[in-house]
Design a protein around this motif. Sequence first.
Motif, short mmCIF file in Angstrom:
data_model
loop_
_atom_site.label_atom_id
_atom_site.label_comp_id
_atom_site.label_asym_id
_atom_site.label_seq_id
_atom_site.Cartn_x
_atom_site.Cartn_y
_atom_site.Cartn_z
N LEU A 444 13.48 -3.25 -5.46
CA LEU A 444 14.68 -3.76 -4.80
C LEU A 444 14.94 -3.07 -3.47
O LEU A 444 15.69 -3.59 -2.63
N SER A 445 14.32 -1.92 -3.23
CA SER A 445 14.55 -1.19 -1.99
C SER A 445 13.83 -1.83 -0.80
O SER A 445 14.13 -1.50 0.34
N TYR A 446 12.90 -2.76 -1.04
CA TYR A 446 12.19 -3.41 0.06
C TYR A 446 13.06 -4.49 0.70
O TYR A 446 13.80 -5.20 -0.01
N PRO A 447 13.01 -4.67 2.03
CA PRO A 447 13.83 -5.70 2.68
C PRO A 447 13.37 -7.11 2.28
O PRO A 447 12.18 -7.37 2.10
N GLY A 448 14.35 -8.00 2.12
CA GLY A 448 14.05 -9.38 1.76
C GLY A 448 14.07 -9.64 0.27
O GLY A 448 14.03 -10.79 -0.16
N VAL A 449 14.10 -8.57 -0.58
CA VAL A 449 14.09 -8.73 -2.03
C VAL A 449 15.53 -8.94 -2.51
O VAL A 449 16.42 -8.17 -2.18
N SER A 450 15.76 -10.02 -3.28
CA SER A 450 17.11 -10.33 -3.77
C SER A 450 17.29 -9.94 -5.23
O SER A 450 18.37 -9.49 -5.62
N VAL A 463 9.49 -10.11 -8.84
CA VAL A 463 10.29 -9.84 -7.66
C VAL A 463 10.65 -11.17 -7.01
O VAL A 463 9.77 -11.93 -6.61
N VAL A 464 11.94 -11.46 -6.92
CA VAL A 464 12.42 -12.69 -6.30
C VAL A 464 12.84 -12.36 -4.88
O VAL A 464 13.66 -11.47 -4.65
N VAL A 465 12.24 -13.10 -3.90
CA VAL A 465 12.53 -12.84 -2.49
C VAL A 465 13.17 -14.08 -1.87
O VAL A 465 13.06 -15.20 -2.39
N GLY A 466 13.88 -13.87 -0.75
CA GLY A 466 14.49 -14.97 -0.04
C GLY A 466 13.46 -15.70 0.81
O GLY A 466 12.71 -15.10 1.57
N SER A 467 13.43 -17.02 0.68
CA SER A 467 12.42 -17.80 1.40
C SER A 467 12.64 -17.75 2.91
O SER A 467 11.68 -17.91 3.68
N GLU A 468 13.91 -17.54 3.35
CA GLU A 468 14.17 -17.50 4.77
C GLU A 468 13.82 -16.13 5.38
O GLU A 468 13.76 -16.00 6.60
N LYS A 469 13.62 -15.12 4.53
CA LYS A 469 13.33 -13.78 5.03
C LYS A 469 11.86 -13.39 4.87
O LYS A 469 11.35 -12.58 5.65
N ILE A 470 11.19 -13.92 3.86
CA ILE A 470 9.80 -13.54 3.58
C ILE A 470 8.95 -14.81 3.60
O ILE A 470 9.27 -15.81 2.94
N ALA A 475 4.74 -12.35 1.43
CA ALA A 475 4.92 -12.20 -0.02
C ALA A 475 3.70 -11.52 -0.64
O ALA A 475 3.83 -10.63 -1.49
N ALA A 476 2.50 -11.93 -0.22
CA ALA A 476 1.28 -11.31 -0.74
C ALA A 476 1.21 -9.83 -0.33
O ALA A 476 0.86 -8.96 -1.13
N SER A 477 1.58 -9.55 0.93
CA SER A 477 1.58 -8.17 1.40
C SER A 477 2.61 -7.33 0.65
O SER A 477 2.36 -6.17 0.30
N LEU A 478 3.79 -7.95 0.37
CA LEU A 478 4.84 -7.24 -0.36
C LEU A 478 4.39 -6.90 -1.78
O LEU A 478 4.65 -5.79 -2.28
N SER A 479 3.72 -7.81 -2.43
CA SER A 479 3.21 -7.56 -3.78
C SER A 479 2.26 -6.37 -3.78
O SER A 479 2.34 -5.49 -4.65
N TYR A 480 1.37 -6.31 -2.78
CA TYR A 480 0.41 -5.20 -2.69
C TYR A 480 1.14 -3.88 -2.42
O TYR A 480 0.84 -2.83 -3.04
N ASP A 481 2.15 -3.90 -1.51
CA ASP A 481 2.87 -2.67 -1.17
C ASP A 481 3.63 -2.12 -2.37
O ASP A 481 3.64 -0.89 -2.61
N ILE A 482 4.28 -3.00 -3.14
CA ILE A 482 5.04 -2.55 -4.31
C ILE A 482 4.10 -1.96 -5.36
O ILE A 482 4.38 -0.91 -5.97
N ARG A 502 8.59 -16.70 -4.44
CA ARG A 502 9.26 -17.23 -3.24
C ARG A 502 9.40 -18.73 -3.43
O ARG A 502 8.41 -19.44 -3.57
N GLU A 503 10.63 -19.20 -3.44
CA GLU A 503 10.89 -20.61 -3.72
C GLU A 503 11.65 -21.25 -2.56
O GLU A 503 12.62 -20.67 -2.05
N THR A 504 11.20 -22.43 -2.15
CA THR A 504 11.89 -23.19 -1.09
C THR A 504 12.46 -24.45 -1.72
O THR A 504 11.77 -25.20 -2.40
N ARG A 505 13.75 -24.72 -1.47
CA ARG A 505 14.40 -25.89 -2.02
C ARG A 505 14.96 -26.76 -0.89
O ARG A 505 15.50 -26.25 0.09
#
Length: 511
Positions: A444-450, A463-470, A475-482, A502-505
């Motif tokens: 949760l400490s990473y930016p863009g994670v909701s 990890v659920v992230v905001g589609s407008e931020k990530i 998303a793939a890079s974030l998964s590797y970093d975590i 990451r979901e877009t509606r």
Amino acid sequence: MLTEIIIAVSALIVSGLVTYFLWNSLLTKKKKAIIREAEVEAEVIRKEKILQAKEKFLQLKADHEKLFNEKNNKLSQLENKLKQRESTFSQKLEETQRKQREVDSIRENLTNQLLLVDKRTEELEKLHRSQIEKLETISGLSAEEAKLQLTESLKAEAKTDAMSYINEIVDEAKLTAQKEAKRVVVNTIQRVATESAIENSVTVFHIDSDEIKGRIIGREGRNIRALEAATGVEIIVDDTPEAIILSAFDPVRREIARLALHQLVIDGRIHPARIEEVVSKTQKQIEEEIVEIGKRTSIDLGIHGLHPEIIRLIGKMKYRSSYGQNLLQHSREVANLCAIMATELGLNAKIAKRAGLLHDIGKVPDDQPELPHAILGMKLAEKYKEKPEICNAIGAHHDEAEMTTLIAPIVQVCDAISGARPGARREVVESYIKRLKEMEDLALSYPGVSKTFAIQAGRELRVVVGSEKISDEEAASLSYDIAKKIQDDMTYPGQVKITVIRETRAISYAK
């Protein structure tokens, strides 16, 4: 003929003159009559006005006299009061003067007596010095040397007697204290009976038939994915007949998932939009239930005047565990133990019960800072205006703050009694929950994670992230970093799967 005309004209003129004089005479008489009537009416009106003026004058005169009399009465009353006060003041002044004369007389007598005492004191001092000089001459010691020898002798004798007396008292106190402490603890434990239940990390949801499993899973698993994403609970649908397993370390999430699934099954409409709506309503229902549990607990224990936020935290204890022991049940047990023990020791049972109920409140907040739960609980109690002795008991029940009242050791002892009984706690659960919480907070400490959800007993982190931020690449890079961060900073068994969602509606409405 002419003569007749002249006569007729003359007669006409004469008749006209006669008529004129007669009419003028009548008008004059009428005018005089009207004038007389007017004069009579004027006289009547004048007399009426004079009477009215006299009446008005008499009324004003009476009012003035009444007002004048009232003022005279008030002045008389004030004059009487002033005379009374003057008389009282004169009496007090005379009394004061009399007392002053008595004081002066007493002072004069005391002065004379003091002078007499001073004279006698001088005589006694002279006599005392002469006796001391005689004693020094007889004994061959000065007064200071004799006083020193006597003091040393008395000091040694007093020290010997005091040590023997102290040893006797200490031995008796140890025997009595140990016996009394055992009696108080045994009586306290015997008078409290509690359940011995262990919290689990899974909930079994029973269904009427296996056909409902397919509807819960949905087309290509969209329903079960939506339910897992909304609640943060892993839903395990296996070969177990008429049962679905809900797995999560957080009891609140499991309860929300269970109630939401129950509502969806009863309603029959199971699709992603309906799932989100039901989960949202269930979360509100759980929040209301948490407040109700806190109020009911405080009423059951007879504890009043708690801050609304503390009541909410007490209700939330139901969904927390302490080393596998239900936190609310543990706190209620400690509160009852503290009240009984305080009563046995002659202390305030209400304050002890309040401190016992709130001693583990630092384990409840969602945003837990890097503080021991005892210190955090003490700060919360201070924030919500609890008494200093209660705050100290909360902060000192694990020796993380200095004990300043007798309530603090009682809370510490009762907490140990509640947690030490057989079957009460398992340390594995506490460390397990702490590890999962640290894992969620790290992501949760990473930016863009909701949102973050640790599921499958900590073997997977979603990890659920905001589609407008990530973006998808980020998303793939974030998964590797975590995953790299967890691997470097945490200790865990096996491996942990990091899933970034990451979901877009696209939403529009038909009107």
